[in-house]
Design a protein around this motif. Structure first.
Motif, mmCIF file in Angstrom:
data_model
loop_
_atom_site.group_PDB
_atom_site.id
_atom_site.type_symbol
_atom_site.label_atom_id
_atom_site.label_comp_id
_atom_site.label_asym_id
_atom_site.label_seq_id
_atom_site.Cartn_x
_atom_site.Cartn_y
_atom_site.Cartn_z
ATOM 1 N N LYS A 134 3.594 21.825 -54.752
ATOM 2 C CA LYS A 134 4.284 23.000 -54.911
ATOM 3 C C LYS A 134 3.758 23.578 -56.227
ATOM 4 O O LYS A 134 4.566 24.259 -56.962
ATOM 5 N N CYS A 135 2.566 23.655 -56.616
ATOM 6 C CA CYS A 135 1.836 24.221 -57.433
ATOM 7 C C CYS A 135 0.638 25.051 -56.970
ATOM 8 O O CYS A 135 -0.575 24.777 -57.327
ATOM 9 N N PRO A 136 1.089 26.100 -56.417
ATOM 10 C CA PRO A 136 -0.257 27.063 -55.858
ATOM 11 C C PRO A 136 -0.791 27.625 -56.977
ATOM 12 O O PRO A 136 -2.029 28.073 -56.767
ATOM 13 N N VAL B 257 -5.617 29.769 -51.713
ATOM 14 C CA VAL B 257 -4.667 29.449 -52.264
ATOM 15 C C VAL B 257 -3.525 29.084 -51.097
ATOM 16 O O VAL B 257 -2.932 28.042 -51.417
ATOM 17 N N ASN B 258 -3.622 29.584 -50.075
ATOM 18 C CA ASN B 258 -2.653 29.342 -48.800
ATOM 19 C C ASN B 258 -3.090 27.779 -48.390
ATOM 20 O O ASN B 258 -2.455 26.904 -48.153
ATOM 21 N N GLU C 57 -6.744 34.778 -51.404
ATOM 22 C CA GLU C 57 -5.360 34.637 -50.673
ATOM 23 C C GLU C 57 -5.379 33.296 -49.960
ATOM 24 O O GLU C 57 -4.464 32.496 -49.698
ATOM 25 N N ALA D 53 -4.352 25.987 -57.566
ATOM 26 C CA ALA D 53 -5.356 26.382 -56.672
ATOM 27 C C ALA D 53 -5.911 27.926 -57.009
ATOM 28 O O ALA D 53 -6.928 28.191 -57.065
ATOM 29 N N ALA D 54 -4.832 28.618 -57.508
ATOM 30 C CA ALA D 54 -5.080 30.087 -57.830
ATOM 31 C C ALA D 54 -6.059 30.277 -59.139
ATOM 32 O O ALA D 54 -6.682 30.756 -59.295
ATOM 33 N N GLY E 188 -2.979 25.514 -51.954
ATOM 34 C CA GLY E 188 -1.866 25.597 -52.896
ATOM 35 C C GLY E 188 -1.090 24.570 -53.011
ATOM 36 O O GLY E 188 -0.119 24.257 -53.848
ATOM 37 N N ASN E 189 -1.115 23.476 -52.070
ATOM 38 C CA ASN E 189 -0.213 22.293 -52.172
ATOM 39 C C ASN E 189 -0.899 21.032 -52.408
ATOM 40 O O ASN E 189 -0.597 19.741 -52.225
ATOM 41 N N TRP F 178 -9.572 28.952 -58.201
ATOM 42 C CA TRP F 178 -10.416 29.838 -57.106
ATOM 43 C C TRP F 178 -11.759 30.729 -57.792
ATOM 44 O O TRP F 178 -12.844 30.584 -57.354
#
Length: 173
Positions: free
Chosen positions: A24-26, A15-16, A12, A29-30, A19-20, A33
């Motif tokens: 605007k494409c988290p 991604v936080n 989390e 990142a997800a 995430g940018n 990870w």
């Protein structure tokens, strides 16, 4: 933070924080990870680039559609992401003369009508004169060429955003 801190981040938080790096494409990142541990900042960038490259053309266009128009409605209304606001301001997009603003609005509209996604350029590597020139010139490209060019610009933006988040060291290749 250094690469060890990046590798230690729970999902989390990763991604936080990241995430940018792709506007605007988290989900990007997800997706990367799970590729931890990364050896270096270059490895993080490569994982993101590989993820983007593996997307179908529709996915690449989706990434492009997440980007705001340069000097567009989001800048005027203050709804840009912090990163985009800083990048556009650095390139002078927040200080256009009335004729420049009208021209870029017209070119943005023409570009989106032709390609179906907004014009993407790494604002931090350009100034307003070069942005206006490239926007005008790139409107003449074929769709596939422009999609590929836009994705290359996304990767430049990502690289610079990553460099702002992760410390590099002399051992990074």
């Amino acid at each position: 933070m250094d690469i060890d801190a990046v590798n230690a981040l729970p999902y989390e938080e990763f991604v936080n924080i990241f995430g940018n790096v792709v506007e605007k494409c988290p989900i990007v990142a997800a997706a990367v990870w799970s590729r931890r541990p990364f050896e270096s900042l270059t490895a993080v960038e490569a994982a993101i680039s590989d993820f983007i490259d593996a997307l179908p053309e529709s996915g690449k266009e989706g990434i492009l559609r997440c980007h705001p128009d340069l000097a567009g409605r989001d800048l005027q209304s203050g709804t840009l992401t912090r990163e985009s606001r800083e990048e556009q301001a650095g390139a002078g997009m927040d200080a256009l003369s009335s004729p420049e603003a009208s021209r870029i609005a017209r070119l943005n509209d023409d570009y989106k009508e032709r390609f179906g996604f907004p014009f993407v350029i790494c604002a931090r590597m350009n100034d307003k004169a070069s942005i206006l020139l490239q926007l005008s010139e790139r409107c003449q490209n074929e769709r596939a060429v422009e999609r590929a060019r836009g994705i290359e610009e996304v990767k430049k933006i990502c690289r610079l955003r990553l460099q702002g988040l992760v410390l590099t060291d002399a051992t990074n290749k």
